[in-house]
Enzyme design. Structure first.
Site, mmCIF file in Angstrom:
data_model
loop_
_atom_site.group_PDB
_atom_site.id
_atom_site.type_symbol
_atom_site.label_atom_id
_atom_site.label_comp_id
_atom_site.label_asym_id
_atom_site.label_seq_id
_atom_site.Cartn_x
_atom_site.Cartn_y
_atom_site.Cartn_z
ATOM 1 N N ARG A 61 12.045 -6.870 4.052
ATOM 2 C CA ARG A 61 11.947 -5.446 3.703
ATOM 3 C C ARG A 61 13.018 -4.627 4.429
ATOM 4 O O ARG A 61 13.270 -4.839 5.616
ATOM 5 C CB ARG A 61 10.549 -4.954 4.095
ATOM 6 C CG ARG A 61 10.321 -3.493 3.801
ATOM 7 C CD ARG A 61 8.881 -3.149 3.868
ATOM 8 N NE ARG A 61 8.340 -3.115 5.231
ATOM 9 C CZ ARG A 61 7.129 -2.648 5.514
ATOM 10 N NH1 ARG A 61 6.347 -2.225 4.554
ATOM 11 N NH2 ARG A 61 6.685 -2.654 6.753
ATOM 12 N N ARG A 113 -8.930 1.735 10.008
ATOM 13 C CA ARG A 113 -8.612 0.335 10.289
ATOM 14 C C ARG A 113 -9.610 -0.306 11.243
ATOM 15 O O ARG A 113 -9.516 -1.511 11.486
ATOM 16 C CB ARG A 113 -7.224 0.257 10.936
ATOM 17 C CG ARG A 113 -6.084 -0.049 9.960
ATOM 18 C CD ARG A 113 -4.784 0.160 10.703
ATOM 19 N NE ARG A 113 -3.714 -0.699 10.346
ATOM 20 C CZ ARG A 113 -2.608 -0.295 9.711
ATOM 21 N NH1 ARG A 113 -2.497 0.945 9.292
ATOM 22 N NH2 ARG A 113 -1.626 -1.126 9.495
ATOM 23 N N ARG A 145 0.196 -8.614 13.401
ATOM 24 C CA ARG A 145 -0.386 -7.512 12.614
ATOM 25 C C ARG A 145 -1.416 -8.065 11.632
ATOM 26 O O ARG A 145 -2.468 -7.454 11.401
ATOM 27 C CB ARG A 145 0.726 -6.762 11.860
ATOM 28 C CG ARG A 145 1.600 -5.945 12.801
ATOM 29 C CD ARG A 145 2.932 -5.574 12.169
ATOM 30 N NE ARG A 145 2.811 -4.696 11.032
ATOM 31 C CZ ARG A 145 3.774 -4.511 10.133
ATOM 32 N NH1 ARG A 145 4.919 -5.166 10.240
ATOM 33 N NH2 ARG A 145 3.596 -3.692 9.136
ATOM 34 N N ARG A 173 12.366 -2.575 10.039
ATOM 35 C CA ARG A 173 11.420 -2.097 11.058
ATOM 36 C C ARG A 173 11.316 -3.098 12.199
ATOM 37 O O ARG A 173 11.315 -4.311 11.967
ATOM 38 C CB ARG A 173 10.036 -1.896 10.415
ATOM 39 C CG ARG A 173 9.824 -0.482 9.924
ATOM 40 C CD ARG A 173 8.586 -0.349 9.090
ATOM 41 N NE ARG A 173 7.367 -0.828 9.715
ATOM 42 C CZ ARG A 173 6.144 -0.659 9.195
ATOM 43 N NH1 ARG A 173 6.007 0.006 8.070
ATOM 44 N NH2 ARG A 173 5.078 -1.126 9.786
ATOM 45 N N LYS A 227 0.845 -1.214 0.000
ATOM 46 C CA LYS A 227 0.000 0.000 0.000
ATOM 47 C C LYS A 227 0.872 1.252 0.000
ATOM 48 O O LYS A 227 0.619 2.191 -0.732
ATOM 49 C CB LYS A 227 -0.880 0.075 1.260
ATOM 50 C CG LYS A 227 -1.904 -0.991 1.428
ATOM 51 C CD LYS A 227 -2.864 -0.658 2.575
ATOM 52 C CE LYS A 227 -2.229 -0.529 3.949
ATOM 53 N NZ LYS A 227 -1.583 -1.730 4.466
HETATM 54 P P1 AMP Z 1 1.565 0.449 8.961
HETATM 55 O O1 AMP Z 1 2.847 1.146 8.651
HETATM 56 O O2 AMP Z 1 0.389 1.042 8.247
HETATM 57 O O3 AMP Z 1 1.673 -1.049 8.796
HETATM 58 O O4 AMP Z 1 1.266 0.712 10.526
HETATM 59 C C1 AMP Z 1 2.207 0.320 11.505
HETATM 60 C C2 AMP Z 1 1.524 0.264 12.853
HETATM 61 O O5 AMP Z 1 1.000 1.565 13.184
HETATM 62 C C3 AMP Z 1 0.335 -0.676 12.957
HETATM 63 O O6 AMP Z 1 0.719 -2.019 13.206
HETATM 64 C C4 AMP Z 1 -0.418 -0.057 14.135
HETATM 65 O O7 AMP Z 1 0.223 -0.356 15.362
HETATM 66 C C5 AMP Z 1 -0.231 1.445 13.904
HETATM 67 N N1 AMP Z 1 -1.307 2.023 13.063
HETATM 68 C C6 AMP Z 1 -1.181 2.564 11.810
HETATM 69 N N2 AMP Z 1 -2.354 3.016 11.366
HETATM 70 C C7 AMP Z 1 -3.250 2.768 12.349
HETATM 71 C C8 AMP Z 1 -4.653 2.991 12.472
HETATM 72 N N3 AMP Z 1 -5.380 3.566 11.485
HETATM 73 N N4 AMP Z 1 -5.256 2.599 13.626
HETATM 74 C C9 AMP Z 1 -4.557 2.025 14.626
HETATM 75 N N5 AMP Z 1 -3.233 1.779 14.572
HETATM 76 C C10 AMP Z 1 -2.580 2.133 13.437
#
Ligand code: AMP
Length: 227
Positions: A127, A88, A171, A160, A13
């Site tokens: 990654r 989310r 996740r 990461r 994404k």
């Molecule tokens: P991402 O980079 O989008 O995979 O997000 C990394 C982490 O950030 C996720 O595993 C969540 O802990 C937190 N996170 C990102 N976006 C959200 C959201 N909309 N709601 C809750 N937690 C989020």
């Protein structure tokens, strides 16, 4: 254009949103990126955010909603934006729907990118990210020219904290339990465009552009300079 990119963590994404953002000149709003930046601070909030993220759990809705509210109200979003990683949960959907209604704006298109969980684990586990320019590499699929160094800006790449297999599986669990069910809501009103993620970023980009009614050839130079 106001776009929303949906999909499990690791489907690409962020890469697609970055390419769209730079080719269409509209801001890319990644809640994950915003949270990672805030989690760098040693404040109580920063420490708390880091804990949620490192455990693979979602950050509480109240926090994320405040962040998105502040970000979307900025002037650079007046001509459009790309939401990546938001909403989310159902409370986040409810907030977004009412905020868009209050502002008299709507989402033009929603793209859902899909990939099997096992392939996601393989992709995320390998990654590597540049902390400076955010370029994304992979130990197998997109190796940097010099091992562990960003091709764009020569910064050492990092993995990461939440890209370990255990945390990736958590996740994915959070995604299937809390985020995937939101799809039905959007299928029923705005409509969702479904795309299968390819290992090659550019071929996924071509599918995304076609799905949005954009001819990728018109944007080829910019797509190639970003991906
Ligand atoms: P991402 O980079 O989008 O995979 O997000 C990394 C982490 O950030 C996720 O595993 C969540 O802990 C937190 N996170 C990102 N976006 C959200 C959201 N909309 N709601 C809750 N937690 C989020």
């Amino acid at each position: 254009m106001r776009l929303m990119i949906l999909g499990a963590p690791g489907v690409g994404k962020g890469s697609q949103a970055t390419i769209l953002s730079r080719t269409l000149s509209i801001p890319h709003i990644s809640t994950g990126d915003i949270l990672r930046e805030k989690a760098e601070c040693t404040s109580t909030l920063g420490v708390m955010l880091k804990q949620y993220m490192n455990q693979g759990s979602l950050v509480p809705d109240e926090i994320i909603i405040e962040i998105v509210k502040e970000r979307i109200r900025r002037n650079d979003c007046s001509n459009g934006f790309i939401l990546d990683g938001f909403p989310r949960t159902f409370p986040q959907v409810t907030y977004l729907d009412s905020m868009l209604e209050d502002e008299g704006i709507q989402i033009d298109a929603i793209v859902n990118i899909s990939l099997s969980d096992d392939e996601i684990v393989r992709r995320l586990g390998g990654r590597r990210i540049c902390p400076t320019c955010k370029a994304v590499f992979h130990v197998d699929f997109k190796k940097p020219e010099r091992d562990g160094i960003c091709d764009e800006c020569n910064t050492p790449l990092f993995k990461r904290d939440d890209d370990s297999e255990l945390i990736i599986r958590k996740r994915l669990h959070a995604y299937h339990a809390q985020t995937e069910p939101l799809m039905a809501h959007y299928e029923n009103n705005i409509g969702v465009i479904h795309i299968e993620s390819d290992a090659d970023i550019q071929s996924t980009t071509i599918k995304v552009f076609h799905a949005l009614g954009l001819n990728p050839v018109d944007y080829l130079e910019r797509i190639q300079s970003v991906s």
